[in-house]
Design an enzyme around this catalytic site. Structure first.
Site, short mmCIF file in Angstrom:
data_model
loop_
_atom_site.label_atom_id
_atom_site.label_comp_id
_atom_site.label_asym_id
_atom_site.label_seq_id
_atom_site.Cartn_x
_atom_site.Cartn_y
_atom_site.Cartn_z
N ILE A 52 0.84 -1.20 0.00
CA ILE A 52 0.00 0.00 0.00
C ILE A 52 0.87 1.25 0.00
O ILE A 52 0.62 2.21 -0.74
CB ILE A 52 -0.97 -0.02 1.21
CG1 ILE A 52 -1.99 -1.16 1.03
CG2 ILE A 52 -1.69 1.32 1.37
CD1 ILE A 52 -2.89 -1.40 2.23
N HIS B 245 3.12 -14.21 -30.76
CA HIS B 245 4.26 -13.32 -30.97
C HIS B 245 3.79 -12.06 -31.69
O HIS B 245 3.01 -12.16 -32.63
CB HIS B 245 5.33 -14.00 -31.81
CG HIS B 245 6.48 -13.10 -32.12
ND1 HIS B 245 7.46 -12.80 -31.20
CD2 HIS B 245 6.78 -12.39 -33.24
CE1 HIS B 245 8.33 -11.96 -31.75
NE2 HIS B 245 7.94 -11.69 -32.99
P1 FAD Z 1 -13.48 -5.51 3.67
O1 FAD Z 1 -13.30 -5.18 2.25
O2 FAD Z 1 -12.74 -4.77 4.68
O3 FAD Z 1 -15.03 -5.45 3.96
C1 FAD Z 1 -15.57 -5.58 5.23
C2 FAD Z 1 -16.91 -4.89 5.23
O4 FAD Z 1 -17.61 -5.24 6.41
C3 FAD Z 1 -16.84 -3.38 5.21
O5 FAD Z 1 -17.64 -2.88 4.18
C4 FAD Z 1 -17.36 -2.94 6.59
O6 FAD Z 1 -18.08 -1.73 6.54
C5 FAD Z 1 -18.29 -4.10 6.91
N1 FAD Z 1 -18.47 -4.30 8.33
C6 FAD Z 1 -17.53 -4.58 9.25
N2 FAD Z 1 -18.09 -4.76 10.46
C7 FAD Z 1 -19.42 -4.60 10.28
C8 FAD Z 1 -20.53 -4.67 11.17
N3 FAD Z 1 -20.38 -4.97 12.44
N4 FAD Z 1 -21.76 -4.43 10.65
C9 FAD Z 1 -21.93 -4.14 9.34
N5 FAD Z 1 -20.91 -4.06 8.47
C10 FAD Z 1 -19.68 -4.30 8.94
N6 FAD Z 1 -6.28 -6.35 -2.37
C11 FAD Z 1 -6.07 -6.88 -3.58
O7 FAD Z 1 -6.30 -8.07 -3.76
N7 FAD Z 1 -5.63 -6.12 -4.62
C12 FAD Z 1 -5.35 -4.81 -4.48
O8 FAD Z 1 -4.95 -4.15 -5.45
C13 FAD Z 1 -5.55 -4.21 -3.22
N8 FAD Z 1 -5.30 -2.92 -3.03
C14 FAD Z 1 -5.52 -2.36 -1.82
C15 FAD Z 1 -5.23 -1.02 -1.65
C16 FAD Z 1 -5.44 -0.41 -0.43
C17 FAD Z 1 -5.14 1.05 -0.28
C18 FAD Z 1 -5.98 -1.18 0.65
C19 FAD Z 1 -6.25 -0.54 1.97
C20 FAD Z 1 -6.27 -2.52 0.50
C21 FAD Z 1 -6.03 -3.13 -0.74
N9 FAD Z 1 -6.28 -4.48 -0.94
C22 FAD Z 1 -6.04 -5.04 -2.17
C23 FAD Z 1 -6.79 -5.34 0.14
C24 FAD Z 1 -8.30 -5.55 0.01
O9 FAD Z 1 -8.94 -4.30 0.01
C25 FAD Z 1 -8.82 -6.40 1.15
O10 FAD Z 1 -8.06 -7.59 1.22
C26 FAD Z 1 -10.27 -6.75 0.95
O11 FAD Z 1 -11.07 -5.60 0.90
C27 FAD Z 1 -10.77 -7.66 2.08
O12 FAD Z 1 -12.09 -7.98 1.86
P2 FAD Z 1 -13.06 -8.36 3.07
O13 FAD Z 1 -14.40 -8.64 2.45
O14 FAD Z 1 -12.44 -9.40 3.90
O15 FAD Z 1 -13.14 -7.06 3.99
#
Ligand code: FAD
Length: 470
Positions: free
Chosen positions: A190, A449
Protein backbone atom coordinates in the site's frame (compact mmCIF):
# COMPACT_ATOMS: atom_id res chain seq x y z
CA UNK A 1 -33.84 -3.14 25.55
CA UNK A 2 -35.57 -6.30 24.33
CA UNK A 3 -34.25 -7.80 21.13
CA UNK A 4 -36.54 -7.70 18.09
CA UNK A 5 -37.89 -11.02 16.82
CA UNK A 6 -35.45 -12.07 14.10
CA UNK A 7 -36.41 -12.46 10.46
CA UNK A 8 -34.92 -15.60 8.99
CA UNK A 9 -32.70 -16.41 6.02
CA UNK A 10 -30.73 -19.49 5.04
CA UNK A 11 -27.49 -17.51 5.06
CA UNK A 12 -26.76 -14.21 6.81
CA UNK A 13 -23.48 -12.52 5.88
CA UNK A 14 -21.92 -9.87 8.15
CA UNK A 15 -19.99 -7.41 5.94
CA UNK A 16 -20.44 -6.52 2.26
CA UNK A 17 -16.79 -6.32 1.10
CA UNK A 18 -15.33 -8.61 -1.58
CA UNK A 19 -15.50 -11.54 0.81
CA UNK A 20 -19.04 -10.91 2.01
CA UNK A 21 -20.69 -9.81 -1.22
CA UNK A 22 -19.17 -12.67 -3.23
CA UNK A 23 -20.22 -15.19 -0.55
CA UNK A 24 -23.74 -13.71 -0.68
CA UNK A 25 -23.94 -14.00 -4.47
CA UNK A 26 -22.59 -17.55 -4.57
CA UNK A 27 -24.97 -18.63 -1.77
CA UNK A 28 -27.90 -17.09 -3.68
CA UNK A 29 -26.79 -18.88 -6.88
CA UNK A 30 -26.88 -22.13 -4.90
CA UNK A 31 -30.55 -21.51 -4.07
CA UNK A 32 -30.29 -20.07 -0.56
CA UNK A 33 -32.19 -17.07 0.75
CA UNK A 34 -29.47 -14.56 1.69
CA UNK A 35 -29.23 -11.37 3.74
CA UNK A 36 -26.03 -9.32 3.83
CA UNK A 37 -25.52 -6.83 6.66
CA UNK A 38 -23.39 -3.81 5.70
CA UNK A 39 -22.91 -0.66 7.76
CA UNK A 40 -21.44 1.58 5.05
CA UNK A 41 -23.60 3.60 2.67
CA UNK A 42 -22.17 1.59 -0.21
CA UNK A 43 -21.38 -2.07 -0.77
CA UNK A 44 -17.91 -3.30 -1.76
CA UNK A 45 -15.98 -2.84 1.49
CA UNK A 46 -12.41 -1.62 1.75
CA UNK A 47 -11.48 -2.91 -1.69
CA UNK A 48 -14.08 -1.07 -3.71
CA UNK A 49 -14.45 2.08 -1.59
CA UNK A 50 -11.02 2.86 -0.13
CA UNK A 51 -8.63 0.19 -1.38
CA UNK A 52 -7.99 -1.70 -4.61
CA UNK A 53 -10.27 0.24 -6.92
CA UNK A 54 -9.61 3.90 -6.01
CA UNK A 55 -5.88 3.23 -5.68
CA UNK A 56 -5.74 1.61 -9.12
CA UNK A 57 -7.75 4.48 -10.60
CA UNK A 58 -5.21 6.99 -9.27
CA UNK A 59 -2.29 4.77 -10.27
CA UNK A 60 -3.66 4.68 -13.81
CA UNK A 61 -4.20 8.44 -14.03
CA UNK A 62 -0.81 9.26 -12.54
CA UNK A 63 0.88 6.74 -14.85
CA UNK A 64 -0.63 8.50 -17.87
CA UNK A 65 0.77 11.78 -16.59
CA UNK A 66 4.22 10.31 -15.99
CA UNK A 67 4.22 8.72 -19.42
CA UNK A 68 3.31 12.01 -21.07
CA UNK A 69 6.07 13.83 -19.20
CA UNK A 70 8.84 11.30 -19.55
CA UNK A 71 8.13 8.96 -22.43
CA UNK A 72 5.84 10.58 -25.01
CA UNK A 73 8.76 12.41 -26.66
CA UNK A 74 10.69 9.21 -27.44
CA UNK A 75 7.62 7.99 -29.38
CA UNK A 76 7.69 11.21 -31.38
CA UNK A 77 4.76 12.70 -29.56
CA UNK A 78 5.15 16.28 -28.45
CA UNK A 79 3.15 17.36 -25.42
CA UNK A 80 3.63 20.86 -24.15
CA UNK A 81 2.62 21.90 -20.68
CA UNK A 82 1.12 18.61 -19.48
CA UNK A 83 -0.41 19.47 -16.13
CA UNK A 84 -2.36 17.77 -13.37
CA UNK A 85 -5.96 18.73 -12.73
CA UNK A 86 -6.28 17.03 -9.34
CA UNK A 87 -9.98 17.79 -8.89
CA UNK A 88 -10.83 16.04 -12.17
CA UNK A 89 -8.54 13.12 -11.38
CA UNK A 90 -10.21 12.67 -7.97
CA UNK A 91 -13.69 13.03 -9.48
CA UNK A 92 -12.87 10.32 -12.02
CA UNK A 93 -11.59 8.07 -9.22
CA UNK A 94 -14.81 8.63 -7.26
CA UNK A 95 -16.83 7.88 -10.38
CA UNK A 96 -14.97 4.60 -10.94
CA UNK A 97 -15.66 3.66 -7.31
CA UNK A 98 -19.36 4.49 -7.76
CA UNK A 99 -19.58 2.36 -10.92
CA UNK A 100 -18.28 -0.56 -8.87
CA UNK A 101 -20.42 -0.05 -5.76
CA UNK A 102 -23.51 0.32 -7.95
CA UNK A 103 -22.44 -2.80 -9.82
CA UNK A 104 -22.48 -4.78 -6.56
CA UNK A 105 -25.93 -3.35 -5.69
CA UNK A 106 -27.17 -4.47 -9.12
CA UNK A 107 -25.83 -7.97 -8.50
CA UNK A 108 -27.62 -8.06 -5.13
CA UNK A 109 -30.91 -7.16 -6.81
CA UNK A 110 -30.31 -9.67 -9.61
CA UNK A 111 -29.66 -12.45 -7.11
CA UNK A 112 -32.49 -11.36 -4.76
CA UNK A 113 -30.12 -10.74 -1.86
CA UNK A 114 -31.46 -8.56 0.95
CA UNK A 115 -29.10 -5.77 2.01
CA UNK A 116 -29.75 -5.13 5.71
CA UNK A 117 -28.29 -1.61 6.01
CA UNK A 118 -26.75 -0.89 9.37
CA UNK A 119 -24.23 -1.98 11.96
CA UNK A 120 -24.54 -5.67 12.75
CA UNK A 121 -23.81 -7.33 16.07
CA UNK A 122 -23.46 -11.10 16.15
CA UNK A 123 -25.38 -12.73 18.99
CA UNK A 124 -25.61 -16.34 20.06
CA UNK A 125 -27.94 -18.59 18.07
CA UNK A 126 -26.72 -17.25 14.69
CA UNK A 127 -28.63 -14.01 15.21
CA UNK A 128 -27.32 -10.69 13.90
CA UNK A 129 -28.89 -7.54 15.31
CA UNK A 130 -28.78 -4.63 12.88
CA UNK A 131 -28.92 -0.99 13.99
CA UNK A 132 -29.48 1.43 11.12
CA UNK A 133 -28.40 5.08 10.88
CA UNK A 134 -31.66 6.22 12.52
CA UNK A 135 -31.19 3.91 15.48
CA UNK A 136 -33.84 1.39 14.38
CA UNK A 137 -32.95 -2.16 15.34
CA UNK A 138 -33.90 -5.29 13.41
CA UNK A 139 -32.55 -8.80 13.64
CA UNK A 140 -31.75 -11.62 11.25
CA UNK A 141 -31.24 -15.28 12.09
CA UNK A 142 -29.42 -17.51 9.64
CA UNK A 143 -29.20 -21.28 9.42
CA UNK A 144 -25.61 -20.31 8.61
CA UNK A 145 -23.72 -17.10 9.34
CA UNK A 146 -20.66 -15.89 7.44
CA UNK A 147 -18.48 -13.29 9.19
CA UNK A 148 -16.74 -11.01 6.65
CA UNK A 149 -15.95 -7.92 8.70
CA UNK A 150 -12.57 -7.28 7.05
CA UNK A 151 -9.64 -5.38 8.50
CA UNK A 152 -8.61 -1.91 9.65
CA UNK A 153 -5.29 -0.08 9.34
CA UNK A 154 -2.82 -0.37 12.22
CA UNK A 155 -2.09 2.98 13.92
CA UNK A 156 1.20 4.01 15.47
CA UNK A 157 0.55 5.23 19.03
CA UNK A 158 2.41 8.51 18.45
CA UNK A 159 0.87 9.08 14.99
CA UNK A 160 -2.89 8.62 15.33
CA UNK A 161 -4.80 9.07 12.07
CA UNK A 162 -6.54 12.42 11.68
CA UNK A 163 -6.90 11.94 7.89
CA UNK A 164 -5.76 15.55 7.47
CA UNK A 165 -2.01 15.36 8.01
CA UNK A 166 -1.63 11.83 9.35
CA UNK A 167 -3.25 9.60 6.78
CA UNK A 168 -4.37 6.02 6.48
CA UNK A 169 -5.27 4.69 3.04
CA UNK A 170 -8.56 6.58 3.36
CA UNK A 171 -6.95 10.02 3.62
CA UNK A 172 -4.10 9.20 1.22
CA UNK A 173 -6.64 8.54 -1.54
CA UNK A 174 -8.09 12.04 -1.25
CA UNK A 175 -5.34 14.52 -0.35
CA UNK A 176 -6.73 17.87 -1.51
CA UNK A 177 -3.42 19.07 -3.02
CA UNK A 178 -0.23 17.50 -4.31
CA UNK A 179 1.94 17.34 -1.17
CA UNK A 180 5.27 19.11 -1.21
CA UNK A 181 6.67 16.27 0.84
CA UNK A 182 4.86 13.06 1.74
CA UNK A 183 6.42 10.64 4.20
CA UNK A 184 5.26 7.05 3.82
CA UNK A 185 5.83 4.97 6.93
CA UNK A 186 5.95 1.36 5.73
CA UNK A 187 7.46 0.12 2.47
CA UNK A 188 4.87 -2.57 1.78
CA UNK A 189 2.35 -2.81 -1.03
CA UNK A 190 0.00 0.00 0.00
CA UNK A 191 2.83 2.41 0.88
CA UNK A 192 4.65 1.88 -2.41
CA UNK A 193 1.50 2.11 -4.52
CA UNK A 194 0.15 5.30 -2.92
CA UNK A 195 3.66 6.74 -2.59
CA UNK A 196 4.11 6.19 -6.34
CA UNK A 197 0.82 7.97 -7.11
CA UNK A 198 1.85 11.14 -5.28
CA UNK A 199 5.46 11.05 -6.50
CA UNK A 200 4.25 10.89 -10.11
CA UNK A 201 1.96 13.83 -9.46
CA UNK A 202 4.91 15.91 -8.28
CA UNK A 203 5.37 15.27 -4.55
CA UNK A 204 8.69 14.51 -2.95
CA UNK A 205 8.06 11.10 -1.36
CA UNK A 206 10.16 9.54 1.39
CA UNK A 207 9.51 5.91 2.33
CA UNK A 208 10.64 4.79 5.78
CA UNK A 209 10.73 1.03 6.30
CA UNK A 210 11.73 -0.73 9.53
CA UNK A 211 12.70 -4.02 7.82
CA UNK A 212 16.05 -4.28 6.00
CA UNK A 213 14.25 -4.13 2.63
CA UNK A 214 11.05 -2.83 1.07
CA UNK A 215 8.40 -5.48 0.30
CA UNK A 216 9.66 -7.74 3.11
CA UNK A 217 9.01 -11.45 2.60
CA UNK A 218 9.28 -11.35 -1.18
CA UNK A 219 11.89 -13.03 -3.35
CA UNK A 220 15.30 -11.36 -2.86
CA UNK A 221 15.99 -10.81 -6.59
CA UNK A 222 12.57 -9.24 -7.03
CA UNK A 223 12.97 -6.93 -4.06
CA UNK A 224 16.42 -5.78 -5.23
CA UNK A 225 15.10 -4.96 -8.69
CA UNK A 226 12.00 -3.19 -7.34
CA UNK A 227 14.15 -1.17 -4.94
CA UNK A 228 16.53 -0.16 -7.73
CA UNK A 229 13.76 0.86 -10.13
CA UNK A 230 11.65 2.75 -7.57
CA UNK A 231 14.67 4.71 -6.31
CA UNK A 232 15.57 5.59 -9.91
CA UNK A 233 12.04 6.88 -10.38
CA UNK A 234 12.60 9.22 -7.47
CA UNK A 235 11.18 7.54 -4.35
CA UNK A 236 13.53 8.22 -1.44
CA UNK A 237 13.72 4.93 0.41
CA UNK A 238 15.16 4.48 3.92
CA UNK A 239 15.20 0.83 4.94
CA UNK A 240 16.30 -0.54 8.33
CA UNK A 241 14.91 2.71 9.76
CA UNK A 242 12.65 2.90 12.80
CA UNK A 243 10.15 5.69 13.35
CA UNK A 244 10.47 6.53 17.05
CA UNK A 245 8.18 9.52 17.48
CA UNK A 246 6.46 12.43 15.82
CA UNK A 247 5.59 16.08 16.41
CA UNK A 248 2.46 17.54 14.88
CA UNK A 249 2.50 21.03 13.40
CA UNK A 250 -0.42 23.01 11.98
CA UNK A 251 1.02 22.62 8.50
CA UNK A 252 2.53 19.17 8.76
CA UNK A 253 4.41 16.58 10.76
CA UNK A 254 7.96 15.99 11.89
CA UNK A 255 8.85 12.36 12.35
CA UNK A 256 11.80 11.14 14.35
CA UNK A 257 13.72 8.18 13.01
CA UNK A 258 16.61 5.99 14.04
CA UNK A 259 18.95 4.03 11.79
CA UNK A 260 21.92 2.04 13.09
CA UNK A 261 21.63 3.90 16.41
CA UNK A 262 21.76 7.37 14.79
CA UNK A 263 18.73 9.59 15.35
CA UNK A 264 17.42 12.19 12.92
CA UNK A 265 14.13 13.80 11.93
CA UNK A 266 12.21 14.41 8.72
CA UNK A 267 9.69 17.21 8.08
CA UNK A 268 6.79 16.76 5.75
CA UNK A 269 3.41 18.27 5.09
CA UNK A 270 1.69 14.86 5.08
CA UNK A 271 2.49 11.40 6.42
CA UNK A 272 0.88 8.16 5.28
CA UNK A 273 1.08 5.42 7.89
CA UNK A 274 0.90 2.08 6.09
CA UNK A 275 2.43 -0.34 8.58
CA UNK A 276 -0.12 -3.09 8.14
CA UNK A 277 -3.75 -3.95 8.78
CA UNK A 278 -5.40 -5.96 11.54
CA UNK A 279 -8.59 -8.04 11.62
CA UNK A 280 -11.75 -6.06 12.38
CA UNK A 281 -13.95 -7.73 14.98
CA UNK A 282 -16.45 -4.90 14.99
CA UNK A 283 -19.81 -6.34 16.00
CA UNK A 284 -18.19 -9.65 16.93
CA UNK A 285 -17.48 -10.14 20.64
CA UNK A 286 -15.38 -13.25 20.30
CA UNK A 287 -15.03 -13.86 24.04
CA UNK A 288 -18.77 -13.58 24.71
CA UNK A 289 -19.58 -15.82 21.74
CA UNK A 290 -16.86 -18.38 22.53
CA UNK A 291 -15.36 -17.78 19.07
CA UNK A 292 -11.75 -18.98 18.80
CA UNK A 293 -9.19 -16.44 17.62
CA UNK A 294 -5.67 -17.01 16.31
CA UNK A 295 -2.46 -15.46 17.61
CA UNK A 296 -2.91 -12.18 15.75
CA UNK A 297 -6.52 -11.69 16.75
CA UNK A 298 -7.86 -13.18 13.50
CA UNK A 299 -10.85 -15.53 13.50
CA UNK A 300 -9.47 -19.07 13.36
CA UNK A 301 -10.91 -21.14 10.49
CA UNK A 302 -10.16 -24.45 8.85
CA UNK A 303 -9.65 -24.88 5.10
CA UNK A 304 -13.44 -24.90 4.65
CA UNK A 305 -13.76 -21.50 6.39
CA UNK A 306 -15.53 -23.08 9.40
CA UNK A 307 -15.01 -21.42 12.77
CA UNK A 308 -15.28 -23.41 16.01
CA UNK A 309 -18.97 -22.37 16.33
CA UNK A 310 -21.51 -24.59 14.57
CA UNK A 311 -22.97 -22.94 11.47
CA UNK A 312 -20.62 -19.94 11.73
CA UNK A 313 -18.06 -19.36 8.97
CA UNK A 314 -15.50 -16.58 8.52
CA UNK A 315 -13.80 -15.30 5.37
CA UNK A 316 -11.48 -12.60 4.09
CA UNK A 317 -9.22 -10.24 5.99
CA UNK A 318 -10.82 -11.02 9.35
CA UNK A 319 -9.34 -14.53 9.07
CA UNK A 320 -5.78 -13.16 8.62
CA UNK A 321 -3.21 -14.60 6.22
CA UNK A 322 -2.70 -12.60 3.04
CA UNK A 323 -4.98 -9.56 3.12
CA UNK A 324 -6.10 -9.64 -0.48
CA UNK A 325 -9.45 -9.11 -2.16
CA UNK A 326 -9.16 -12.19 -4.36
CA UNK A 327 -8.39 -14.33 -1.31
CA UNK A 328 -11.51 -12.94 0.40
CA UNK A 329 -13.58 -13.65 -2.71
CA UNK A 330 -12.39 -17.25 -3.07
CA UNK A 331 -12.96 -17.88 0.63
CA UNK A 332 -16.48 -16.50 0.18
CA UNK A 333 -17.14 -18.98 -2.61
CA UNK A 334 -15.71 -21.83 -0.53
CA UNK A 335 -17.88 -20.92 2.50
CA UNK A 336 -21.07 -20.77 0.39
CA UNK A 337 -20.29 -24.07 -1.31
CA UNK A 338 -19.42 -25.80 1.98
CA UNK A 339 -22.79 -24.62 3.35
CA UNK A 340 -24.37 -26.24 0.27
CA UNK A 341 -22.61 -29.51 1.13
CA UNK A 342 -19.96 -29.38 -1.58
CA UNK A 343 -16.57 -30.95 -0.76
CA UNK A 344 -14.45 -27.86 -1.46
CA UNK A 345 -11.32 -26.56 0.27
CA UNK A 346 -9.29 -23.35 0.08
CA UNK A 347 -5.81 -23.55 -1.53
CA UNK A 348 -3.89 -20.83 0.28
CA UNK A 349 -0.47 -21.77 -1.12
CA UNK A 350 -1.32 -20.74 -4.68
CA UNK A 351 -2.27 -17.15 -3.87
CA UNK A 352 -1.01 -14.51 -6.29
CA UNK A 353 0.07 -11.14 -4.93
CA UNK A 354 0.58 -7.96 -6.93
CA UNK A 355 2.15 -4.55 -6.36
CA UNK A 356 0.66 -2.12 -8.88
CA UNK A 357 3.68 0.12 -9.18
CA UNK A 358 5.06 0.59 -12.67
CA UNK A 359 6.57 -1.72 -13.60
CA UNK A 360 4.25 -4.09 -11.79
CA UNK A 361 5.44 -6.69 -9.31
CA UNK A 362 3.68 -10.07 -9.35
CA UNK A 363 4.39 -13.19 -7.34
CA UNK A 364 2.95 -16.59 -6.59
CA UNK A 365 4.18 -19.56 -4.58
CA UNK A 366 7.49 -19.97 -2.82
CA UNK A 367 10.44 -17.59 -3.02
CA UNK A 368 13.86 -18.96 -3.89
CA UNK A 369 14.91 -18.37 -0.28
CA UNK A 370 11.98 -20.41 1.04
CA UNK A 371 12.73 -23.34 -1.28
CA UNK A 372 16.42 -23.22 -0.39
CA UNK A 373 15.61 -23.19 3.34
CA UNK A 374 13.33 -26.21 2.90
CA UNK A 375 16.29 -28.23 1.59
CA UNK A 376 14.47 -29.18 -1.63
CA UNK A 377 16.68 -29.35 -4.72
CA UNK A 378 15.60 -26.68 -7.17
CA UNK A 379 16.46 -24.80 -10.31
CA UNK A 380 15.90 -21.18 -11.28
CA UNK A 381 14.94 -19.83 -14.69
CA UNK A 382 15.06 -16.14 -15.48
CA UNK A 383 14.35 -14.04 -18.54
CA UNK A 384 14.59 -10.24 -18.88
CA UNK A 385 11.97 -8.06 -20.56
CA UNK A 386 14.89 -6.31 -22.33
CA UNK A 387 15.15 -9.41 -24.56
CA UNK A 388 11.43 -9.43 -25.45
CA UNK A 389 10.38 -7.92 -28.77
CA UNK A 390 7.01 -6.60 -27.59
CA UNK A 391 8.57 -4.99 -24.50
CA UNK A 392 11.02 -3.19 -26.82
CA UNK A 393 8.19 -1.92 -29.03
CA UNK A 394 6.50 -0.57 -25.92
CA UNK A 395 9.70 0.94 -24.54
CA UNK A 396 9.07 -1.05 -21.36
CA UNK A 397 12.16 -3.20 -20.99
CA UNK A 398 12.76 -3.08 -17.24
CA UNK A 399 12.46 -6.19 -15.09
CA UNK A 400 12.34 -9.94 -15.52
CA UNK A 401 10.36 -13.12 -14.99
CA UNK A 402 11.84 -15.67 -12.60
CA UNK A 403 10.74 -19.25 -11.99
CA UNK A 404 11.73 -21.48 -9.10
CA UNK A 405 11.13 -25.13 -10.04
CA UNK A 406 11.79 -28.57 -8.58
CA UNK A 407 15.18 -29.84 -9.78
CA UNK A 408 13.98 -33.29 -10.84
CA UNK A 409 10.37 -32.82 -11.97
CA UNK A 410 10.55 -29.10 -12.85
CA UNK A 411 7.20 -28.62 -11.09
CA UNK A 412 6.69 -24.87 -10.65
CA UNK A 413 7.18 -23.94 -6.99
CA UNK A 414 7.09 -20.17 -7.39
CA UNK A 415 7.18 -17.38 -9.94
CA UNK A 416 8.31 -13.80 -9.35
CA UNK A 417 8.02 -11.06 -11.93
CA UNK A 418 8.66 -7.39 -12.21
CA UNK A 419 7.79 -5.81 -15.51
CA UNK A 420 5.11 -4.30 -17.73
CA UNK A 421 1.68 -5.86 -17.12
CA UNK A 422 3.23 -8.45 -14.80
CA UNK A 423 -0.05 -8.58 -12.85
CA UNK A 424 -1.83 -10.05 -15.86
CA UNK A 425 1.13 -12.14 -17.03
CA UNK A 426 1.12 -14.01 -13.73
CA UNK A 427 -2.27 -15.62 -14.33
CA UNK A 428 -1.02 -18.38 -16.64
CA UNK A 429 1.50 -19.41 -14.00
CA UNK A 430 -1.19 -19.49 -11.30
CA UNK A 431 -3.29 -21.71 -13.55
CA UNK A 432 -0.33 -23.98 -14.28
CA UNK A 433 0.38 -24.29 -10.55
CA UNK A 434 -3.28 -25.17 -9.85
CA UNK A 435 -2.67 -28.22 -12.08
CA UNK A 436 0.76 -28.84 -10.56
CA UNK A 437 2.22 -27.91 -13.92
CA UNK A 438 5.91 -27.85 -14.76
CA UNK A 439 8.19 -25.29 -16.37
CA UNK A 440 8.18 -27.53 -19.43
CA UNK A 441 4.35 -27.29 -19.64
CA UNK A 442 4.60 -23.52 -20.02
CA UNK A 443 7.77 -23.73 -22.11
CA UNK A 444 6.23 -25.98 -24.79
CA UNK A 445 2.94 -24.03 -24.93
CA UNK A 446 2.61 -21.77 -27.96
CA UNK A 447 2.56 -18.11 -26.93
CA UNK A 448 1.53 -15.46 -29.48
CA UNK A 449 4.26 -13.32 -30.97
CA UNK A 450 5.07 -10.60 -30.20
CA UNK A 451 3.65 -10.59 -26.68
CA UNK A 452 5.00 -9.87 -23.23
CA UNK A 453 3.87 -13.37 -22.32
CA UNK A 454 6.77 -14.77 -24.35
CA UNK A 455 8.94 -13.59 -21.45
CA UNK A 456 7.05 -16.02 -19.22
CA UNK A 457 7.56 -18.83 -21.73
CA UNK A 458 11.27 -18.05 -22.10
CA UNK A 459 11.79 -17.88 -18.33
CA UNK A 460 10.10 -21.28 -18.03
CA UNK A 461 12.34 -22.65 -20.80
CA UNK A 462 15.35 -21.13 -19.05
CA UNK A 463 14.47 -23.13 -15.92
CA UNK A 464 14.98 -26.30 -17.97
CA UNK A 465 18.04 -24.95 -19.78
CA UNK A 466 16.34 -24.26 -23.11
CA UNK A 467 15.68 -20.52 -23.46
CA UNK A 468 15.84 -19.56 -27.14
CA UNK A 469 16.35 -15.81 -27.10
CA UNK A 470 19.06 -15.63 -24.44
P1 FAD B 1 -13.48 -5.51 3.67
O1 FAD B 1 -13.30 -5.18 2.25
O2 FAD B 1 -12.74 -4.77 4.68
O3 FAD B 1 -15.03 -5.45 3.96
C1 FAD B 1 -15.57 -5.58 5.23
C2 FAD B 1 -16.91 -4.89 5.23
O4 FAD B 1 -17.61 -5.24 6.41
C3 FAD B 1 -16.84 -3.38 5.21
O5 FAD B 1 -17.64 -2.88 4.18
C4 FAD B 1 -17.36 -2.94 6.59
O6 FAD B 1 -18.08 -1.73 6.54
C5 FAD B 1 -18.29 -4.10 6.91
N1 FAD B 1 -18.47 -4.30 8.33
C6 FAD B 1 -17.53 -4.58 9.25
N2 FAD B 1 -18.09 -4.76 10.46
C7 FAD B 1 -19.42 -4.60 10.28
C8 FAD B 1 -20.53 -4.67 11.17
N3 FAD B 1 -20.38 -4.97 12.44
N4 FAD B 1 -21.76 -4.43 10.65
C9 FAD B 1 -21.93 -4.14 9.34
N5 FAD B 1 -20.91 -4.06 8.47
C10 FAD B 1 -19.68 -4.30 8.94
N6 FAD B 1 -6.28 -6.35 -2.37
C11 FAD B 1 -6.07 -6.88 -3.58
O7 FAD B 1 -6.30 -8.07 -3.76
N7 FAD B 1 -5.63 -6.12 -4.62
C12 FAD B 1 -5.35 -4.81 -4.48
O8 FAD B 1 -4.95 -4.15 -5.45
C13 FAD B 1 -5.55 -4.21 -3.22
N8 FAD B 1 -5.30 -2.92 -3.03
C14 FAD B 1 -5.52 -2.36 -1.82
C15 FAD B 1 -5.23 -1.02 -1.65
C16 FAD B 1 -5.44 -0.41 -0.43
C17 FAD B 1 -5.14 1.05 -0.28
C18 FAD B 1 -5.98 -1.18 0.65
C19 FAD B 1 -6.25 -0.54 1.97
C20 FAD B 1 -6.27 -2.52 0.50
C21 FAD B 1 -6.03 -3.13 -0.74
N9 FAD B 1 -6.28 -4.48 -0.94
C22 FAD B 1 -6.04 -5.04 -2.17
C23 FAD B 1 -6.79 -5.34 0.14
C24 FAD B 1 -8.30 -5.55 0.01
O9 FAD B 1 -8.94 -4.30 0.01
C25 FAD B 1 -8.82 -6.40 1.15
O10 FAD B 1 -8.06 -7.59 1.22
C26 FAD B 1 -10.27 -6.75 0.95
O11 FAD B 1 -11.07 -5.60 0.90
C27 FAD B 1 -10.77 -7.66 2.08
O12 FAD B 1 -12.09 -7.98 1.86
P2 FAD B 1 -13.06 -8.36 3.07
O13 FAD B 1 -14.40 -8.64 2.45
O14 FAD B 1 -12.44 -9.40 3.90
O15 FAD B 1 -13.14 -7.06 3.99
Amino acid sequence: MTSPTPQTADVVVLGGGPGGYVAAIRAAQLGFSVTCVEADNTLGGTCVNVGCIPSKALLQSSEHYEWLRLHAAEHGIKVDNAAVDLATMMARKNDVVAQNTKGVEFLFRKNKITWAKGFGTLKTGNVIEVKDANGNVTAWQGKSVIIATGSVPVQLPFLPFDEKRVLSNVGALQIPEVPKHLIVVGGGVIGLELGSVWRRLGARVTVVEYAPTILPGNDDDLVKEADKILRKQGLEIHTGTKVTGADMRADGVTIHVEKDGAASSIDADYVLVSVGRKPSLSGVDAAALGLTLGQRGEIAVNDQQRTNLPGVYAIGDVTGGKLLAHKAEEEGVVAAEVIAGKPVHMHQHIMPGIVYTWPEVATVGLTEQEVKASGRAYRVGKFPFSANGRARTMGETQGFVKFVVDKDTDEILGAHMIGPNAADLLSEVVLAMEYRGSAEDIGITVHSHPTLSETVKEAALSAIGRAIHM
